[in-house]
Design a protein around this motif. Sequence first.
Motif, PDB file in Angstrom:
ATOM      1  N   SER A 158       0.868  -1.174   0.000  1.00  0.00           N
ATOM      2  CA  SER A 158       0.000   0.000   0.000  1.00  0.00           C
ATOM      3  C   SER A 158       0.906   1.225   0.000  1.00  0.00           C
ATOM      4  N   GLY A 159       0.364   2.358  -0.419  1.00  0.00           N
ATOM      5  CA  GLY A 159       1.214   3.539  -0.561  1.00  0.00           C
ATOM      6  C   GLY A 159       1.818   3.580  -1.951  1.00  0.00           C
ATOM      7  N   PHE A 160       2.531   4.664  -2.241  1.00  0.00           N
ATOM      8  CA  PHE A 160       3.124   4.854  -3.565  1.00  0.00           C
ATOM      9  C   PHE A 160       4.598   4.472  -3.528  1.00  0.00           C
ATOM     10  N   SER A 161       5.016   3.643  -4.465  1.00  0.00           N
ATOM     11  CA  SER A 161       6.417   3.203  -4.486  1.00  0.00           C
ATOM     12  C   SER A 161       7.345   4.311  -4.981  1.00  0.00           C
ATOM     13  N   ARG A 162       6.825   5.265  -5.774  1.00  0.00           N
ATOM     14  CA  ARG A 162       7.617   6.403  -6.239  1.00  0.00           C
ATOM     15  C   ARG A 162       6.965   7.687  -5.740  1.00  0.00           C
ATOM     16  N   ASN A 163       7.765   8.537  -5.096  1.00  0.00           N
ATOM     17  CA  ASN A 163       7.259   9.797  -4.553  1.00  0.00           C
ATOM     18  C   ASN A 163       8.157  10.926  -5.034  1.00  0.00           C
ATOM     19  N   VAL A 164       7.551  12.034  -5.428  1.00  0.00           N
ATOM     20  CA  VAL A 164       8.267  13.096  -6.133  1.00  0.00           C
ATOM     21  C   VAL A 164       8.181  14.406  -5.345  1.00  0.00           C
ATOM     22  N   THR A 165       9.314  15.100  -5.251  1.00  0.00           N
ATOM     23  CA  THR A 165       9.367  16.401  -4.583  1.00  0.00           C
ATOM     24  C   THR A 165       8.866  17.499  -5.508  1.00  0.00           C
ATOM     25  N   SER A 166       8.817  18.694  -4.985  1.00  0.00           N
ATOM     26  CA  SER A 166       8.657  19.880  -5.822  1.00  0.00           C
ATOM     27  C   SER A 166      10.013  20.181  -6.473  1.00  0.00           C
ATOM     28  N   ASP A 167      10.099  21.267  -7.214  1.00  0.00           N
ATOM     29  CA  ASP A 167      11.357  21.642  -7.874  1.00  0.00           C
ATOM     30  C   ASP A 167      12.477  21.776  -6.832  1.00  0.00           C
ATOM     31  N   VAL A 168      13.615  21.149  -7.100  1.00  0.00           N
ATOM     32  CA  VAL A 168      14.742  21.202  -6.166  1.00  0.00           C
ATOM     33  C   VAL A 168      15.421  22.564  -6.294  1.00  0.00           C
ATOM     34  N   PRO A 169      15.544  23.315  -5.179  1.00  0.00           N
ATOM     35  CA  PRO A 169      16.163  24.650  -5.255  1.00  0.00           C
ATOM     36  C   PRO A 169      17.624  24.577  -5.693  1.00  0.00           C
ATOM     37  N   GLU A 170      18.085  25.625  -6.342  1.00  0.00           N
ATOM     38  CA  GLU A 170      19.486  25.716  -6.740  1.00  0.00           C
ATOM     39  C   GLU A 170      20.306  26.327  -5.598  1.00  0.00           C
ATOM     40  N   GLY A 171      21.562  26.014  -5.555  1.00  0.00           N
ATOM     41  CA  GLY A 171      22.467  26.679  -4.626  1.00  0.00           C
ATOM     42  C   GLY A 171      22.636  26.025  -3.277  1.00  0.00           C
ATOM     43  N   SER A 180       7.394  13.350   1.774  1.00  0.00           N
ATOM     44  CA  SER A 180       7.150  12.280   2.741  1.00  0.00           C
ATOM     45  C   SER A 180       6.539  11.083   2.025  1.00  0.00           C
ATOM     46  N   PHE A 181       6.713   9.901   2.612  1.00  0.00           N
ATOM     47  CA  PHE A 181       6.167   8.695   2.004  1.00  0.00           C
ATOM     48  C   PHE A 181       5.742   7.726   3.110  1.00  0.00           C
ATOM     49  N   GLY A 182       4.916   6.763   2.754  1.00  0.00           N
ATOM     50  CA  GLY A 182       4.464   5.766   3.719  1.00  0.00           C
ATOM     51  C   GLY A 182       3.770   4.624   3.012  1.00  0.00           C
ATOM     52  N   GLY A 183       3.564   3.537   3.742  1.00  0.00           N
ATOM     53  CA  GLY A 183       2.889   2.373   3.179  1.00  0.00           C
ATOM     54  C   GLY A 183       3.259   1.127   3.952  1.00  0.00           C
ATOM     55  N   THR A 184       2.783  -0.008   3.483  1.00  0.00           N
ATOM     56  CA  THR A 184       3.110  -1.292   4.114  1.00  0.00           C
ATOM     57  C   THR A 184       3.876  -2.168   3.148  1.00  0.00           C
ATOM     58  N   ILE A 185       4.736  -2.991   3.721  1.00  0.00           N
ATOM     59  CA  ILE A 185       5.562  -3.891   2.923  1.00  0.00           C
ATOM     60  C   ILE A 185       5.587  -5.255   3.605  1.00  0.00           C
ATOM     61  N   LYS A 186       5.477  -6.313   2.824  1.00  0.00           N
ATOM     62  CA  LYS A 186       5.490  -7.675   3.356  1.00  0.00           C
ATOM     63  C   LYS A 186       6.849  -8.309   3.069  1.00  0.00           C
ATOM     64  N   ILE A 187       7.504  -8.771   4.134  1.00  0.00           N
ATOM     65  CA  ILE A 187       8.828  -9.390   4.035  1.00  0.00           C
ATOM     66  C   ILE A 187       8.669 -10.898   4.245  1.00  0.00           C
ATOM     67  N   THR A 188       9.257 -11.701   3.377  1.00  0.00           N
ATOM     68  CA  THR A 188       9.045 -13.146   3.422  1.00  0.00           C
ATOM     69  C   THR A 188      10.177 -13.923   4.091  1.00  0.00           C
ATOM     70  N   ALA A 189      11.290 -13.269   4.394  1.00  0.00           N
ATOM     71  CA  ALA A 189      12.410 -13.965   5.045  1.00  0.00           C
ATOM     72  C   ALA A 189      13.128 -13.003   5.977  1.00  0.00           C
TER      73      ALA A 189
END
Length: 200
Positions: free
Chosen positions: A132-145, A153-162
Amino acid sequence: MSKSAGKKAAAVVGVVAVAATAGTGASVAAKQITSSQIKDGTIQTRDLTKNNFARFTSTETVKVAETPVSATPAYAGARVVDVTGAQTGLVTLVLNKGTWKLSGTAQFWHIGGPTPADTTDYGVVTIPGLQSGFSRNVTSDVPEGGVNPAQVSFGGTIKITANNTPVVISGNFTADRQGQAGVSVTATQYEYVKLFDGGQ
């Protein structure tokens, strides 16, 4: 049907309703129990006590991972790595078998200044294997300098099998840009532990 038989049937239906709903709050019973499945005298008052529906408690395991502080003096102690390719590993979580809830923040910088100047680009953080949640998350324009980062921010659930499975969270810039990025992430695993048997 006799009057006494009707009262008995109503009592069984009432017991079944209590047994299916007691201790579950707003949740729905996993399987409907009908009077045809219950023999006379098999449900006792002690089977319906509060303790018999409170045999489990929840515990949690929490793991936190952050991009390490950079050893590059120009980065002034920021938790970043140089992002030069399509996908650069920003942080690695090592998780055991189970379902985990992830919550994190990624920051993308141009600490050394614009390359090239005045080009719009975004930071992209990728979290593999999310259910659940988005695997790719995108910022706004990255400031220069390098004065401020772009953040997402990101979030979600992940199932681990081992056990001891590494989960690599990676990042890249759009428009073939390069820069710096870092991640802070918390993984929480919820488990239910049996407290006692028989409502004792």
